[in-house]
Design an enzyme around this catalytic site. Structure first.
Site, PDB file in Angstrom:
ATOM      1  CE  LYS A  49     103.607  45.973 -12.491  1.00  0.00           C
ATOM      2  NZ  LYS A  49     103.117  46.980 -11.564  1.00  0.00           N
ATOM      3  N   GLY A 113     115.750  68.344  -0.874  1.00  0.00           N
ATOM      4  CA  GLY A 113     115.309  69.715  -1.147  1.00  0.00           C
ATOM      5  C   GLY A 113     114.297  70.200  -0.128  1.00  0.00           C
ATOM      6  CD  GLU A 202      90.516  44.793   1.339  1.00  0.00           C
ATOM      7  OE1 GLU A 202      91.680  44.887   0.914  1.00  0.00           O
ATOM      8  OE2 GLU A 202      89.868  45.773   1.761  1.00  0.00           O
ATOM      9  CG  HIS A 442      90.680  36.912 -37.539  1.00  0.00           C
ATOM     10  ND1 HIS A 442      89.998  36.560 -36.398  1.00  0.00           N
ATOM     11  CD2 HIS A 442      90.937  35.762 -38.222  1.00  0.00           C
ATOM     12  CE1 HIS A 442      89.829  35.243 -36.391  1.00  0.00           C
ATOM     13  NE2 HIS A 442      90.396  34.739 -37.480  1.00  0.00           N
TER      14      HIS A 442
HETATM   15  P1  FAD Z   1     107.373  59.287  -6.773  1.00  0.00           P
HETATM   16  O1  FAD Z   1     107.570  58.316  -7.850  1.00  0.00           O
HETATM   17  O2  FAD Z   1     107.070  58.765  -5.412  1.00  0.00           O
HETATM   18  O3  FAD Z   1     108.680  60.175  -6.747  1.00  0.00           O
HETATM   19  C1  FAD Z   1     108.910  61.141  -5.786  1.00  0.00           C
HETATM   20  C2  FAD Z   1     110.392  61.358  -5.669  1.00  0.00           C
HETATM   21  O4  FAD Z   1     110.622  62.511  -4.886  1.00  0.00           O
HETATM   22  C3  FAD Z   1     111.120  60.218  -4.972  1.00  0.00           C
HETATM   23  O5  FAD Z   1     112.203  59.787  -5.761  1.00  0.00           O
HETATM   24  C4  FAD Z   1     111.594  60.822  -3.661  1.00  0.00           C
HETATM   25  O6  FAD Z   1     112.830  60.285  -3.226  1.00  0.00           O
HETATM   26  C5  FAD Z   1     111.745  62.272  -4.058  1.00  0.00           C
HETATM   27  N1  FAD Z   1     111.677  63.201  -2.940  1.00  0.00           N
HETATM   28  C6  FAD Z   1     110.719  63.280  -1.989  1.00  0.00           C
HETATM   29  N2  FAD Z   1     110.946  64.291  -1.159  1.00  0.00           N
HETATM   30  C7  FAD Z   1     112.086  64.868  -1.579  1.00  0.00           C
HETATM   31  C8  FAD Z   1     112.838  65.995  -1.138  1.00  0.00           C
HETATM   32  N3  FAD Z   1     112.428  66.731  -0.100  1.00  0.00           N
HETATM   33  N4  FAD Z   1     113.958  66.296  -1.809  1.00  0.00           N
HETATM   34  C9  FAD Z   1     114.363  65.569  -2.887  1.00  0.00           C
HETATM   35  N5  FAD Z   1     113.691  64.517  -3.350  1.00  0.00           N
HETATM   36  C10 FAD Z   1     112.554  64.181  -2.714  1.00  0.00           C
HETATM   37  N6  FAD Z   1     101.813  53.046 -10.946  1.00  0.00           N
HETATM   38  C11 FAD Z   1     101.464  52.747 -12.208  1.00  0.00           C
HETATM   39  O7  FAD Z   1     100.980  53.623 -12.926  1.00  0.00           O
HETATM   40  N7  FAD Z   1     101.664  51.493 -12.725  1.00  0.00           N
HETATM   41  C12 FAD Z   1     102.183  50.486 -11.986  1.00  0.00           C
HETATM   42  O8  FAD Z   1     102.345  49.364 -12.473  1.00  0.00           O
HETATM   43  C13 FAD Z   1     102.548  50.766 -10.641  1.00  0.00           C
HETATM   44  N8  FAD Z   1     103.085  49.805  -9.868  1.00  0.00           N
HETATM   45  C14 FAD Z   1     103.472  50.103  -8.595  1.00  0.00           C
HETATM   46  C15 FAD Z   1     104.035  49.089  -7.818  1.00  0.00           C
HETATM   47  C16 FAD Z   1     104.438  49.360  -6.535  1.00  0.00           C
HETATM   48  C17 FAD Z   1     105.055  48.258  -5.712  1.00  0.00           C
HETATM   49  C18 FAD Z   1     104.311  50.688  -6.021  1.00  0.00           C
HETATM   50  C19 FAD Z   1     104.790  51.014  -4.631  1.00  0.00           C
HETATM   51  C20 FAD Z   1     103.751  51.696  -6.770  1.00  0.00           C
HETATM   52  C21 FAD Z   1     103.321  51.405  -8.066  1.00  0.00           C
HETATM   53  N9  FAD Z   1     102.737  52.397  -8.876  1.00  0.00           N
HETATM   54  C22 FAD Z   1     102.356  52.081 -10.152  1.00  0.00           C
HETATM   55  C23 FAD Z   1     102.508  53.767  -8.377  1.00  0.00           C
HETATM   56  C24 FAD Z   1     103.585  54.720  -8.915  1.00  0.00           C
HETATM   57  O9  FAD Z   1     104.848  54.242  -8.525  1.00  0.00           O
HETATM   58  C25 FAD Z   1     103.358  56.128  -8.393  1.00  0.00           C
HETATM   59  O10 FAD Z   1     102.050  56.538  -8.685  1.00  0.00           O
HETATM   60  C26 FAD Z   1     104.342  57.114  -9.031  1.00  0.00           C
HETATM   61  O11 FAD Z   1     105.661  56.745  -8.774  1.00  0.00           O
HETATM   62  C27 FAD Z   1     104.088  58.532  -8.525  1.00  0.00           C
HETATM   63  O12 FAD Z   1     104.992  59.390  -9.125  1.00  0.00           O
HETATM   64  P2  FAD Z   1     105.455  60.762  -8.431  1.00  0.00           P
HETATM   65  O13 FAD Z   1     106.384  61.392  -9.400  1.00  0.00           O
HETATM   66  O14 FAD Z   1     104.273  61.515  -7.971  1.00  0.00           O
HETATM   67  O15 FAD Z   1     106.219  60.326  -7.101  1.00  0.00           O
END
Ligand code: FAD
Length: 463
Positions: A49, A113, A202, A442
């Protein structure tokens, strides 16, 4: 002994940990990277963003300001300053999580972890040491990683995933994007605005996956006018790098073809990430895609082990992960929280933005639900005219008998902010009449929502 150990500090994990701290649980949150915030804050929502806003300013300076009577000349791109600004925003937000952890007494632990028992998580730290955490409950919030397709190797240089496309050090001459989903269109937009030729390939015959067909058609028309080239209904079969040139081969109607560019962005979706997590140590299985399945409390098949966010089924969205984190932890504490998956908005931050909530027309037809439709264009809205941003429309779908709101789609200026009203309306079980009879200031873009709601019964006031 912890009450809860959260693995992963993305929007799902860190929010769950904060809520657990607020509710008085003794909680730790483990993160394998050196900064908190997961995909979203580090390489997803936030940096994309930041670049979308900056590149839009650049494009406005070239093409949009003159109609406002603002003349600018000698416009130059300082890409490294743009990337630095993005990095600073990421730094501020990821740093903020450390502050929240302190405030709510969450132990933030840096390291990898693994689950080594039903009540045990072992953290391998960068310095080679290990810390064993005993805990009553475990919450898996390990998120997702980009997927690829056969024949395409992401070399992180010429052929990149979304993370690579957030940090090109120079504007590609010709960026080939594989996949016309949200990430491909957003990052494709960034580099097109900064001067790249962009071609999007696509597999499906339409862009934006399962989105509303009418919206996707309008979006394709607008992006096409902006200069994005689309090759739809094609199957990419491989990429080959030769110096600075990448050849992408694909099949179109059974015929083998190829296209050349200098960078390729592979944006064909994401897969749940559980590598090295030790799920087999507790007998927890994933499905073929790697997804962990949970019950309504977000508890997995192993008692006391929970999962939320991208690693479980549902849309891969930051706010979905956050809601799940809060509800999961609140339910652990006996609070009867719930999520309405029908009222989770979805936003594409292109120009114009595209946003939706609830069901699309196609989904309603498939489910055999009779509906009424109201549609109103931004072209007839005073504020949109003042902004010189009049493309697109709002569409509202309501139950034919009860008038209850079933879904809404917006393509147009600030659609991502406007959709919040409709998400709240859906959550409250509003009818289209409720929205049409609510006063909207408005002149605002939100008046288009009111007019679309009035159009459901065929009586818009300004058309
Ligand atoms: P994640 O954010 O993936 O976090 C998981 C974390 O767990 C990571 O930091 C990882 O390092 C850590 N981890 C994994 N395994 C281990 C382990 N064994 N030990 C310790 N740490 C670990 N979503 C939106 O809603 N709006 C948006 O505008 C948007 N834009 C996006 C743009 C891009 C380019 C991308 C790639 C994604 C975007 N998303 C967006 C999607 C969004 O980023 C994800 O849906 C969101 O981050 C998911 O959150 P989460 O907490 O499930 O996992």
């Amino acid at each position: 002994m912890y009450d809860l150990v959260v693995i992963g500090s993305g929007p799902g994990g860190y929010i769950a940990a904060v809520r657990a701290g607020q509710l008085g649980m003794k909680v730790a949150c483990i993160e394998k990277y050196s900064t908190y915030g997961g995909t979203c804050l580090n390489v997803g929502c936030i940096p994309s963003k930041a670049l979308l806003e900056s590149s839009e300013k650049f494009e406005e300076a070239h093409h949009a300001l003159e109609q406002h009577g603002v003349k600018v000349s000698d416009i130059q791109l300082d890409l490294s300053a743009m990337l630095e600004r993005k990095n600073q925003i990421v730094g501020q937000l990821t740093g903020g999580i450390g502050y929240l952890f302190k405030k709510y007494k969450v132990d933030g632990i840096q390291g990898f972890g693994s689950i080594t028992g039903k009540n045990q998580v072992t953290v391998k730290k960068d310095d080679g040491t290990e810390e064993v955490l005993e805990t009553k409950k475990i919450l898996i919030a390990t998120g997702s990683k980009p997927s690829s397709i056969p024949g395409v190797t992401i070399d992180k240089d010429r052929v990149v995933d979304s993370t690579g496309a957030l940090k090109f050090e120079e504007v590609p001459k010709h960026l080939i994007v594989i996949g016309a989903g949200v990430i491909g269109l957003e990052l494709g937009s960034v580099w097109r605005r900064l001067g790249a030729k962009v071609t999007v390939l696509e597999y499906m015959p339409k862009i934006l996956g399962n989105s509303d067909a009418e919206v996707a058609k309008e979006a394709k028309k607008i992006f096409g006018k902006q200069g994005v080239e689309f090759l739809l209904d094609v199957k990419v079969t491989g990429t080959k790098v030769d110096g600075e040139t990448v050849t992408v081969t694909y099949e179109e109607k059974g015929e083998s073809k190829s296209i050349q560019g200098d960078r390729v962005l592979v944006s064909v979706g994401r897969r749940p990430y559980t590598d090295g997590l030790g799920l087999s140590n507790i007998g927890l299985e994933t499905d073929k895609r790697g997804t962990i399945h949970v019950d309504k409390n977000f508890e997995t098949s192993v008692k006391g082990v929970y999962a939320i966010g991208d690693v479980i089924p549902g849309p891969m969205l930051a706010h979905k992960a956050e809601e799940e984190g809060v509800v999961c932890v609140e339910r652990m504490n006996g609070i009867g929280a719930h999520i309405n998956y029908d009222a989770i908005p979805d936003v594409v931050y292109t120009e114009p933005e595209i946003a939706s909530v609830g069901k699309t027309e196609e989904a309603l037809k498939e489910a055999g639900i009779a509906y009424k439709k109201g549609k109103f264009p931004f072209m007839a809205n005073g504020r949109a005219k003042a902004l010189a941003s009049t493309q697109g429309f709002v569409k509202i779908l309501a139950d034919e008998k009860t008038d209850r709101l079933l879904g809404a789609q917006i393509i147009g200026p600030r659609a991502g902010d406007l959709i919040a009203e409709l998400a709240v309306a859906m959550e409250f079980g509003a009818s289209s009449e409720d929205i049409g009879r609510s006063s909207h200031a408005h002149p605002t873009l939100a008046e288009v929502i009111k007019e679309a709601a009035l159009s459901v019964t065929g009586s818009p006031l300004n058309m």
